[in-house]
Design a protein around this motif. Structure first.
Motif, mmCIF file in Angstrom:
data_model
loop_
_atom_site.group_PDB
_atom_site.id
_atom_site.type_symbol
_atom_site.label_atom_id
_atom_site.label_comp_id
_atom_site.label_asym_id
_atom_site.label_seq_id
_atom_site.Cartn_x
_atom_site.Cartn_y
_atom_site.Cartn_z
ATOM 1 N N PRO A 170 0.809 -1.225 0.000
ATOM 2 C CA PRO A 170 0.000 0.000 0.000
ATOM 3 C C PRO A 170 0.840 1.272 0.000
ATOM 4 C CG PRO A 170 -0.057 -1.056 2.146
ATOM 5 C CD PRO A 170 0.596 -2.019 1.212
ATOM 6 N N GLU A 171 2.060 1.195 0.591
ATOM 7 C CA GLU A 171 2.899 2.397 0.648
ATOM 8 C C GLU A 171 3.303 2.865 -0.752
ATOM 9 O OE1 GLU A 171 5.589 -1.124 0.484
ATOM 10 O OE2 GLU A 171 3.768 -0.622 1.633
ATOM 11 N N LEU A 172 3.449 1.920 -1.694
ATOM 12 C CA LEU A 172 3.796 2.308 -3.062
ATOM 13 C C LEU A 172 2.593 2.949 -3.777
ATOM 14 C CD1 LEU A 172 6.003 -0.735 -4.206
ATOM 15 C CD2 LEU A 172 6.742 1.588 -3.610
ATOM 16 N N ILE A 173 1.423 2.423 -3.526
ATOM 17 C CA ILE A 173 0.210 3.033 -4.092
ATOM 18 C C ILE A 173 0.055 4.448 -3.554
ATOM 19 C CG2 ILE A 173 -2.298 2.845 -4.325
ATOM 20 C CD1 ILE A 173 -0.764 0.631 -5.773
ATOM 21 N N ARG A 174 0.267 4.590 -2.246
ATOM 22 C CA ARG A 174 0.153 5.901 -1.609
ATOM 23 C C ARG A 174 1.181 6.868 -2.195
ATOM 24 N NH1 ARG A 174 0.644 4.107 3.074
ATOM 25 N NH2 ARG A 174 -1.555 3.543 3.300
ATOM 26 N N ARG A 175 2.394 6.388 -2.415
ATOM 27 C CA ARG A 175 3.429 7.243 -2.982
ATOM 28 C C ARG A 175 3.068 7.667 -4.410
ATOM 29 N NH1 ARG A 175 9.902 5.959 -4.222
ATOM 30 N NH2 ARG A 175 10.222 7.932 -5.329
ATOM 31 N N MET A 176 2.579 6.748 -5.216
ATOM 32 C CA MET A 176 2.141 7.104 -6.568
ATOM 33 C C MET A 176 1.170 8.279 -6.516
ATOM 34 S SD MET A 176 1.268 3.375 -8.198
ATOM 35 C CE MET A 176 2.464 2.048 -8.341
ATOM 36 N N HIS A 177 0.206 8.154 -5.648
ATOM 37 C CA HIS A 177 -0.843 9.165 -5.556
ATOM 38 C C HIS A 177 -0.273 10.491 -5.051
ATOM 39 C CE1 HIS A 177 -4.793 10.882 -4.953
ATOM 40 N NE2 HIS A 177 -4.512 11.120 -3.679
ATOM 41 N N GLU A 178 0.525 10.430 -4.019
ATOM 42 C CA GLU A 178 1.058 11.655 -3.418
ATOM 43 C C GLU A 178 2.003 12.388 -4.357
ATOM 44 O OE1 GLU A 178 2.762 10.287 0.217
ATOM 45 O OE2 GLU A 178 0.846 10.212 1.286
ATOM 46 N N GLU A 179 2.664 11.674 -5.250
ATOM 47 C CA GLU A 179 3.583 12.306 -6.189
ATOM 48 C C GLU A 179 2.912 12.702 -7.498
ATOM 49 O OE1 GLU A 179 7.152 9.961 -6.538
ATOM 50 O OE2 GLU A 179 7.585 10.111 -4.388
ATOM 51 N N GLY A 180 1.584 12.640 -7.522
ATOM 52 C CA GLY A 180 0.828 13.188 -8.647
ATOM 53 C C GLY A 180 0.527 12.247 -9.776
ATOM 54 N N HIS A 181 0.786 10.962 -9.585
ATOM 55 C CA HIS A 181 0.482 9.998 -10.636
ATOM 56 C C HIS A 181 -0.970 9.537 -10.531
ATOM 57 C CE1 HIS A 181 4.736 9.994 -11.485
ATOM 58 N NE2 HIS A 181 5.006 9.652 -10.231
ATOM 59 N N LEU A 182 -1.495 9.020 -11.628
ATOM 60 C CA LEU A 182 -2.859 8.498 -11.652
ATOM 61 C C LEU A 182 -2.826 6.994 -11.406
ATOM 62 C CD1 LEU A 182 -5.885 9.063 -12.285
ATOM 63 C CD2 LEU A 182 -5.377 8.517 -14.667
ATOM 64 N N VAL A 183 -3.687 6.537 -10.500
ATOM 65 C CA VAL A 183 -3.755 5.109 -10.179
ATOM 66 C C VAL A 183 -5.020 4.518 -10.792
ATOM 67 C CG1 VAL A 183 -3.772 3.382 -8.344
ATOM 68 C CG2 VAL A 183 -2.500 5.528 -8.029
ATOM 69 N N GLY A 184 -4.819 3.534 -11.661
ATOM 70 C CA GLY A 184 -5.934 2.822 -12.262
ATOM 71 C C GLY A 184 -5.917 1.357 -11.873
ATOM 72 N N VAL A 185 -6.843 0.582 -12.419
ATOM 73 C CA VAL A 185 -7.032 -0.823 -12.036
ATOM 74 C C VAL A 185 -6.641 -1.742 -13.185
ATOM 75 C CG1 VAL A 185 -8.653 -2.495 -11.093
ATOM 76 C CG2 VAL A 185 -8.967 -0.076 -10.606
ATOM 77 N N HIS A 186 -6.019 -2.890 -12.806
ATOM 78 C CA HIS A 186 -5.588 -3.898 -13.790
ATOM 79 C C HIS A 186 -6.035 -5.297 -13.328
ATOM 80 C CE1 HIS A 186 -3.311 -5.011 -17.269
ATOM 81 N NE2 HIS A 186 -2.340 -5.644 -16.631
ATOM 82 N N ASN A 187 -7.241 -5.375 -12.783
ATOM 83 C CA ASN A 187 -7.795 -6.590 -12.156
ATOM 84 C C ASN A 187 -7.121 -6.850 -10.792
ATOM 85 O OD1 ASN A 187 -9.531 -6.903 -14.253
ATOM 86 N ND2 ASN A 187 -8.819 -8.935 -14.888
ATOM 87 N N TYR A 188 -7.680 -7.818 -10.072
ATOM 88 C CA TYR A 188 -7.100 -8.160 -8.766
ATOM 89 C C TYR A 188 -5.856 -9.014 -8.946
ATOM 90 C CZ TYR A 188 -6.676 -9.757 -3.950
ATOM 91 O OH TYR A 188 -6.191 -10.027 -2.688
ATOM 92 N N VAL A 189 -5.940 -9.986 -9.850
ATOM 93 C CA VAL A 189 -4.773 -10.768 -10.268
ATOM 94 C C VAL A 189 -4.718 -10.715 -11.785
ATOM 95 C CG1 VAL A 189 -4.762 -12.289 -8.261
ATOM 96 C CG2 VAL A 189 -6.129 -12.913 -10.270
ATOM 97 N N HIS A 190 -3.593 -11.111 -12.345
ATOM 98 C CA HIS A 190 -3.381 -10.949 -13.783
ATOM 99 C C HIS A 190 -3.984 -12.118 -14.572
ATOM 100 C CE1 HIS A 190 -1.367 -9.780 -17.516
ATOM 101 N NE2 HIS A 190 -1.063 -8.630 -16.907
ATOM 102 N N TRP A 191 -5.321 -12.165 -14.560
ATOM 103 C CA TRP A 191 -6.036 -13.159 -15.349
ATOM 104 C C TRP A 191 -6.751 -12.447 -16.492
ATOM 105 C CZ3 TRP A 191 -8.942 -16.244 -10.941
ATOM 106 C CH2 TRP A 191 -7.993 -17.005 -10.226
ATOM 107 N N ALA A 192 -6.797 -13.102 -17.630
ATOM 108 C CA ALA A 192 -7.521 -12.530 -18.766
ATOM 109 C C ALA A 192 -9.026 -12.639 -18.538
ATOM 110 C CB ALA A 192 -7.141 -13.266 -20.058
#
Length: 453
Positions: free
Chosen positions: A80-102
């Motif tokens: 979660p700390e990396l997600i938080r850092r992405m957001h705090e540094e101005g990046h946009l956070v999107g979704v890529h599923n919960y696991v990498h399944w097609a």
């Protein structure tokens, strides 16, 4: 065996192959590339990764670039700390599923469950609900189109195979530069843990990206988040629409001038050209007017025309469609004595029987002394309706939505007042006798340049 295989193949075609083909080839329902400006979007899939994502974030911070991360919900839970850092540094956070399944390998319910849970995970970390979604491998199923109500689905215009180590940074950089175009959406990966990827592949991606960013900046490109990239497209489209509208309006006014010249239509008051007129012969059905006068085929009439250029200016300054309607109906009321004066000037030679026009006013006109009658069915009624609704859409921002929301209300009608009633209510050179307030029913009131044939 063959029939079973064909049956399964048919189901797969309907469920995933055709939908994926449609979005990948035609871009239906997805965003793949910007259409305006040189701004390009860096997007990263499969993270966050505890080894490579911090290095990537450090690089982006040094270069003052903002990007978009399509993260896996399962990894967001672990880091979660990396997600938080992405957001705090101005990046946009999107979704890529919960696991990498097609999505092709999951039921619609399973896809929805993965997405909903991933959204909840990310929202708990950054306090914002992600709405941008990239399906793994860009593969969707038929029911994923329902997700467009909740998400903006993002694909890409440049993909360089950076999940493989072969070729190193040179392959990645070469492909990035050779495929770089205005509005590009670039897909890269900040994790090598996905099926089919090499674990050390992000090392080469980072090296190539470092050099690529410098080269792209030197070529005059800007780097944007996906939401910024899409917003730029939308703003540009609005400007283009505005330019198109101004061009259409200009052509419309030129056409008006041609028609006015051809039909010898003149202003009622040259100093205040709000209304134009011509004296002509009435060709419509017999019409009994309010005071008992009969308007018949062959009678001479003064036909009114509203100046569409003035109408456009009024619309630009009006607060709403209702405000525009009030302005227009009061303009009619104030001009009626001058209209009567023009009738008096023309009538000795022309024996004018009535003042006539075609309008969208359905209420209020009778309070001014006019009689309203529906246009007889036929080509002229259809053409008139198309003309006036088109004019409505052109002159006012709300015109398009008004035409869609209440098409039945926007029905043009014939409007007429006898010269006898005009003299009684609006004596030439005098003031308006009838001061009853008028309540307009519909927003656009305009007069057409022809009488019914």
């Amino acid at each position: 065996m063959d029939s079973a295989f064909l049956y399964i193949l048919g189901i797969m075609c309907i469920y995933t192959i055709i939908p994926t083909f449609v979005v990948r080839l035609f871009g239906v329902g997805v965003y793949k590339r910007g259409t305006a400006g040189r701004g390009i979007a860096l997007t990263f899939d499969d993270g966050p990764d505890p080894q490579y994502t911090p290095l990537l974030l450090d690089m982006l911070r040094r270069k003052q670039i903002r990007a978009t991360f399509f993260v896996l919900g399962s990894k967001a839970e672990r880091y979660p700390e990396l997600i938080r850092r992405m957001h705090e540094e101005g990046h946009l956070v999107g979704v890529h599923n919960y696991v990498h399944w097609a999505n092709a390998l999951m039921t619609p319910k399973k896809v929805r469950a993965q997405l909903d849970y991933s959204v909840q995970v990310i929202e708990r970390i950054i306090g914002e609900r992600p709405i941008y979604y990239r399906p793994p491998w860009g593969i969707i199923n038929l029911f994923d189109f329902l997700l467009l109500k909740q998400f903006r689905m993002i694909l890409w215009s440049i993909i360089v195979g950076d999940w493989r180590s072969s070729g190193g940074k040179h392959k990645i950089k070469r492909r990035l530069l050779s495929r770089l175009k205005d509005g590009a959406v670039i897909l890269l990966h900040d994790s090598g843990e996905t099926f089919g990827a090499n674990e050390d592949a992000p090392t080469y991606m980072l090296e190539a990206l470092d050099e690529f960013i410098g080269e792209a900046l030197s070529r005059g490109y800007d780097f944007l988040r996906i939401d910024e990239r899409m917003s730029l497209d939308q703003r540009t489209e609005l400007v283009k629409m505005s330019l198109r509208k101004r061009a259409i309006v200009s052509l419309w006014f030129r056409w008006d001038r041609i028609i006015y010249a051809a039909l010898r239509i003149q202003p009622i008051d040259p100093g205040n050209p709000l209304f134009y007129y011509r004296v002509c012969t009435y060709h419509g059905e017999a019409m009994e007017l309010t005071d008992g006068e009969q308007l018949r085929k062959g009678d001479r009439i003064l036909e009114l025309h509203f100046n569409n250029q003035r109408l456009f200016a009024m619309a630009a300054g009006s607060r709403s469609m209702v405000h525009l309607a009030v302005q227009m109906i009061h303009s009619v009321k104030e001009m009626l004595p001058q209209i009567n004066e023009k009738v008096c000037d023309e009538s000795p030679q022309q024996e004018i029987k009535a003042v006539y026009g075609i309008t969208m006013i359905h209420r209020g006109a009778d309070q001014l002394g006019f009689t309203l009658k529906s246009l007889p069915k036929g080509w002229f009624a259809i053409a008139t309706k198309i003309y006036l609704r088109t004019l409505l859409r052109i002159i006012h921002p709300e015109g398009k939505s008004r035409a869609r929301s209440k098409p039945e209300a926007l029905t043009p009608k014939m409007l007429a007042i006898s010269v006898r009633e005009l003299n009684k209510r609006y004596p030439a050179g005098g003031s308006v006798v009838d001061s009853v307030p008028v309540q307009p029913a519909f927003p656009l009131r305009s007069v057409l340049a022809e009488s019914p044939k």
